[in-house]
Structures are given as C-alpha cells and as structure tokens.
Design a protein around this motif. Structure first.
Motif, PDB file in Angstrom:
ATOM      1  N   UNK A   1      24.260 116.926  49.622  1.00 22.73           N
ATOM      2  CA  UNK A   1      25.329 117.910  49.492  1.00 22.73           C
ATOM      3  C   UNK A   1      26.302 117.847  50.665  1.00 22.73           C
ATOM      4  N   UNK A   2      25.794 117.529  51.852  1.00 21.65           N
ATOM      5  CA  UNK A   2      26.688 117.373  52.990  1.00 21.65           C
ATOM      6  C   UNK A   2      27.617 116.185  52.763  1.00 21.65           C
ATOM      7  N   UNK A   3      27.076 115.103  52.258  1.00 19.76           N
ATOM      8  CA  UNK A   3      27.909 113.946  51.942  1.00 19.76           C
ATOM      9  C   UNK A   3      28.934 114.286  50.860  1.00 19.76           C
ATOM     10  N   UNK A   4      28.464 114.985  49.828  1.00 18.21           N
ATOM     11  CA  UNK A   4      29.370 115.322  48.733  1.00 18.21           C
ATOM     12  C   UNK A   4      30.518 116.211  49.208  1.00 18.21           C
ATOM     13  N   UNK A   5      30.213 117.114  50.138  1.00 25.08           N
ATOM     14  CA  UNK A   5      31.240 118.016  50.647  1.00 25.08           C
ATOM     15  C   UNK A   5      32.336 117.273  51.398  1.00 25.08           C
ATOM     16  N   UNK A   6      32.023 116.083  51.885  1.00 28.36           N
ATOM     17  CA  UNK A   6      33.005 115.285  52.631  1.00 28.36           C
ATOM     18  C   UNK A   6      33.449 114.044  51.854  1.00 28.36           C
ATOM     19  N   UNK A   7      33.129 114.001  50.568  1.00 31.04           N
ATOM     20  CA  UNK A   7      33.507 112.908  49.675  1.00 31.04           C
ATOM     21  C   UNK A   7      32.894 111.575  50.101  1.00 31.04           C
ATOM     22  N   UNK A   8      31.754 111.663  50.783  1.00 32.16           N
ATOM     23  CA  UNK A   8      31.000 110.468  51.145  1.00 32.16           C
ATOM     24  C   UNK A   8      29.856 110.277  50.148  1.00 32.16           C
ATOM     25  N   UNK A   9      29.201 109.126  50.233  1.00 35.12           N
ATOM     26  CA  UNK A   9      28.071 108.814  49.352  1.00 35.12           C
ATOM     27  C   UNK A   9      26.797 108.738  50.202  1.00 35.12           C
ATOM     28  N   UNK A  10      25.703 109.234  49.650  1.00 35.79           N
ATOM     29  CA  UNK A  10      24.436 109.297  50.395  1.00 35.79           C
ATOM     30  C   UNK A  10      23.366 108.442  49.730  1.00 35.79           C
ATOM     31  N   UNK A  11      22.660 107.678  50.552  1.00 39.61           N
ATOM     32  CA  UNK A  11      21.442 106.973  50.110  1.00 39.61           C
ATOM     33  C   UNK A  11      20.282 107.538  50.927  1.00 39.61           C
ATOM     34  N   UNK A  12      19.339 108.176  50.266  1.00 40.74           N
ATOM     35  CA  UNK A  12      18.256 108.899  50.933  1.00 40.74           C
ATOM     36  C   UNK A  12      16.920 108.232  50.628  1.00 40.74           C
ATOM     37  N   UNK A  13      16.203 107.840  51.687  1.00 46.80           N
ATOM     38  CA  UNK A  13      14.866 107.248  51.537  1.00 46.80           C
ATOM     39  C   UNK A  13      13.884 108.055  52.387  1.00 46.80           C
ATOM     40  N   UNK A  14      12.737 108.370  51.803  1.00 45.57           N
ATOM     41  CA  UNK A  14      11.700 109.131  52.508  1.00 45.57           C
ATOM     42  C   UNK A  14      10.358 108.444  52.251  1.00 45.57           C
ATOM     43  N   UNK A  15       9.727 107.965  53.312  1.00 47.90           N
ATOM     44  CA  UNK A  15       8.486 107.204  53.195  1.00 47.90           C
ATOM     45  C   UNK A  15       7.329 107.984  53.805  1.00 47.90           C
ATOM     46  N   UNK A  16       6.339 108.317  52.988  1.00 50.05           N
ATOM     47  CA  UNK A  16       5.153 109.019  53.479  1.00 50.05           C
ATOM     48  C   UNK A  16       4.122 107.992  53.947  1.00 50.05           C
ATOM     49  N   UNK A  17       3.729 108.098  55.183  1.00 51.25           N
ATOM     50  CA  UNK A  17       2.769 107.148  55.743  1.00 51.25           C
ATOM     51  C   UNK A  17       1.346 107.705  55.697  1.00 51.25           C
ATOM     52  N   UNK A  18       1.006 108.601  56.633  1.00 46.62           N
ATOM     53  CA  UNK A  18      -0.344 109.159  56.678  1.00 46.62           C
ATOM     54  C   UNK A  18      -0.315 110.639  56.322  1.00 46.62           C
ATOM     55  N   UNK A  19      -1.283 111.126  55.561  1.00 46.45           N
ATOM     56  CA  UNK A  19      -1.377 112.567  55.307  1.00 46.45           C
ATOM     57  C   UNK A  19      -1.931 113.288  56.534  1.00 46.45           C
TER      58      UNK A  19
END
Length: 401
Positions: free
Chosen positions: A281-299
């Motif tokens: 949403x922050x990217x959208x508010x500034x007309x930018x594009x976002x690529x979001x990656x989230x990697x879970x390693x250890x619980x």
C-alpha cells in the motif's frame, strides 16, 4: 557438584578432541571430517553408528542392559557445524581454515555428547535405548529438519529429545532451563520497490523509490508498537537498504532486506501479513510497484513444560537448586525447534563463564557467541556429559516404572 568420576577422568582426552574439531571447522552440510571423527570414536567404544542422515549427520545407538528390548528411547542432540567467519584467536587450536570458525561452541557441544557416549559404552545402567544425535547444519541450514526428513524419528523411535547450548556470561557450574518459548523464530524478508528513474534535479519526471523505502521502514515499527499486544515479543529489523549508483540520479529501484523474530507463530503470521500490506500500500500510494518476499527459516524453540521440569530436576540433583536458574528467552534462533515440534523435550543452557578460561593468544574481543574471539570452555565437558548421562538414565528409569 556431582560430576561422574569416570567422565572427569577421561575429560582431558575429550577436550583434546574438542580442540581438534575447533582447529578444523566445517560449515553446514560440509561436516565430513567432524562426522568421521565422531563415528570413529563411537565405533571404537563399541557403539553402533548410523551415518548420512541429513547429509552428514551421525546417530549413535546405545542399548541398555535389556538390549533395547523395552522399546523405550530418548534422544540427546549436539550440533557439529561452524560459522563462516574469520577467527581472531591465535592460540594453538585456533582455526586452520580461513573464513571458518567454531564461534558458537558446537565443537564443545559435540565434545560433551562424546564424553557421555564414552561413559555409556561402559555403563549401561538403564533399560531402553539412548540415541546420540550429532546434527549438521544448525547455522542456517536446518540440519534438524533435514535429519527428520530422512526419517530420524521413524528409524530411531524416542519418547522425547533434549538439546543443550553453552551460554557465555553465566557463571560456570550453572544451568538454565524453563518451559515455553526460549528461542525465537527466524524469518527473512526482501522487498523490492520499483519506481522510475530520473535526473535528481528533476524528480517530478520519475518515481523516487527512496522516500517510499524510508516511509516503509518507519511504518514497520508501528506493527511492533501498535498491531501486536505489548506483552507479546516481536522484532522487525531492516538491516540492508540497497539503491542508487550516482548522486545526481534518482534510482529505478530500492531493495530492503532484514529479519523478523517472534516467540509464537500467531505473532509471526500477523507480522508477515501486516508487512505485506504496508509494503504494497505504501508503494501504491506513491505509484511505485512492490515485490514482497518473506522466508520463514526456523520456528520458535518451545520447551514442553513436563520435560523442562524433568530436566530442571536432573540439573538440581547435579549442581544444587541455587545453580539452576530461569532461562531468559533470547531472540536468537535454533533449529532444534523442528525437533520440539515433533517430540516433547527441552533445550537448556549450560554456563560458559565470562571468558577468563581462554588461553594466551585469544582475540581482543569478548567471549560471546558469534564473536571472533570466542572459545568454548573445556571445563564444561565433565559437567555437560554428566547431565546427559543422568538425564537419559533418569528418563528411562522413570519411563520403565
């Protein structure tokens, strides 16, 4: 302090093995030399060995006086891998391999379990089986998970599994164990903000990703302070920001990376969800594009209450109640968490002291984990091995009652 006499007598020889391992550190899934040493010693002492689980893992099988006929079993785990960092120490057993160092004490963990194995080989005063788990790749490789994928708990059925880590700063002769979360989940994120490059003197001609990134970093901290309960622990750390090539050019993109730590999966789920929303949403508010990656390693590493209390009672019998303290949870991660998701058990700390045990030639830094001046305290070997032996014996005696 009730250290087993035979273990104390053999401690110098085990300490020499520890220093041999320290001098030849191996990174995750590369622990061939270390695994060879472990397997050779277990075989020399008459303990059957299973190799190759989790690539370089070693499992020693110690049957009690019943030959394991009872079917009962308990697992004791030590990690074997080193860290990709340069050692500052120059004493005789310092690392002989540039860029590799046992800076977390896994050489000592391996040594303590070997000392226990040496005792078990001659004193099988229990019914059932003790499984000695020498695990690879704790430092980011998820070796515990890989051993489990290869059938650790199916091939070696055990009722519970226990782990132990040295802990600098606590006075030697001290243990720490507590129920519940004791180490955090570890996750990594990578966010790429794609804007539109332009001349820095004419920013209106482009879409600048840098102020977008700045707003995003600040907004992430609102997740910690405003979206989770104040009593729940959570950390979001943006540790890398990469962008730009020239002072007079607005870059096309900006990349953020960092880590997230929590003690519960519920908080982790919330943080990942909110970070993704904030980023997009922050990217959208500034007309930018976002690529979001989230990697879970250890619980999170979560001790089951009954097993933590069982371990505490074993410790009290060895060092006295005044030397068994509450385990302060840490935001560091530990892949023993995977084993505790599958089996009851407890992960404890054994005090490594304040660093005064280090020999001449140690680095100028403190004796803390992941520090280039660190060294394991060999005085812990008899105490740690005694804990392993008494824990297994007491567990199997209780189980067969």
């Amino acid at each position: 302090m009730k250290v087993i006499d035979s273990i104390a007598t053999q401690a110098a020889g085990i300490a020499a093995l520890r220093r041999e391992i320290h001098a030849h550190p191996e990174l995750c899934f590369e622990e061939v030399r270390t695994a060879d040493l472990v397997a050779a010693k277990l075989t020399e002492w008459g303990i059957p060995v299973h190799r190759g689980m989790g690539t370089t893992g070693v499992v020693g099988i110690v049957h009690g006086r019943d030959g394991g006929a009872s079917g009962r079993g308990v697992g004791l785990r030590a990690d074997m891998d080193a860290l990709p960092m340069q050692e500052f120490n120059t004493f005789e057993h310092a690392s002989q391999h540039a860029g590799k160092m046992h800076a977390c004490g896994h050489d000592g963990h391996t040594a303590m379990l070997l000392a226990a194995a040496q005792h078990f080989a001659k004193h099988r005063d229990f019914d059932g089986t003790v499984y000695l788990i020498f695990q690879p790749a704790e430092e980011g490789g998820g070796g515990a998970r890989e051993m489990m994928k290869d059938g650790l708990f199916e091939q070696f059925p055990m009722e519970a599994v226990f782990g132990m880590h040295n802990w600098p700063g606590l006075p030697t002769g001290t243990f720490a164990v507590s129920p519940g979360p004791v180490m955090a989940s570890t996750s990594e994120f990578k966010i790429t903000i794609r804007g539109k490059g332009s001349h820095a003197a004419m920013p209106h001609m482009g879409i600048d990703p840098v102020p977008v990134a700045c707003q995003m970093v600040q907004a992430f901290q609102n997740i910690i302070s405003r979206n989770k309960k104040p009593v729940d622990a959570g950390v979001i750390s943006v540790t890398m920001i990469h962008t730009g090539e020239a002072t007079n050019v607005v870059p096309d993109s900006c990349e953020l990376q960092g880590t997230v730590r929590t003690f519960t999966i519920e908080v982790l789920d919330m943080i990942e969800r909110r970070m993704k929303q904030v980023a997009e949403h922050t990217c959208a508010a500034h007309e930018a594009v976002c690529e979001f990656e989230f990697m879970r390693n250890y619980p999170p590493t979560v001790n089951t209450p009954a097993e933590a209390e069982f371990a505490r009672q074993v410790m009290i019998d060895i060092v006295g109640e005044e030397h068994v303290v509450k385990q302060e949870p840490t935001m560091g991660g530990e892949d023993f968490a995977f084993m505790l998701q599958a089996k009851p058990g407890a992960y404890c700390f054994i005090a490594n002291g304040d660093g005064t045990h280090r020999e001449m030639g140690h680095g100028g830094g403190p004796c803390t984990l992941h520090n280039p001046s660190y060294d394991f305290n060999d005085d812990l070997i008899p105490l740690g091995a005694t804990y392993w032996v008494r824990l297994a014996e007491t567990w199997l005696q209780r189980a067969s009652a």
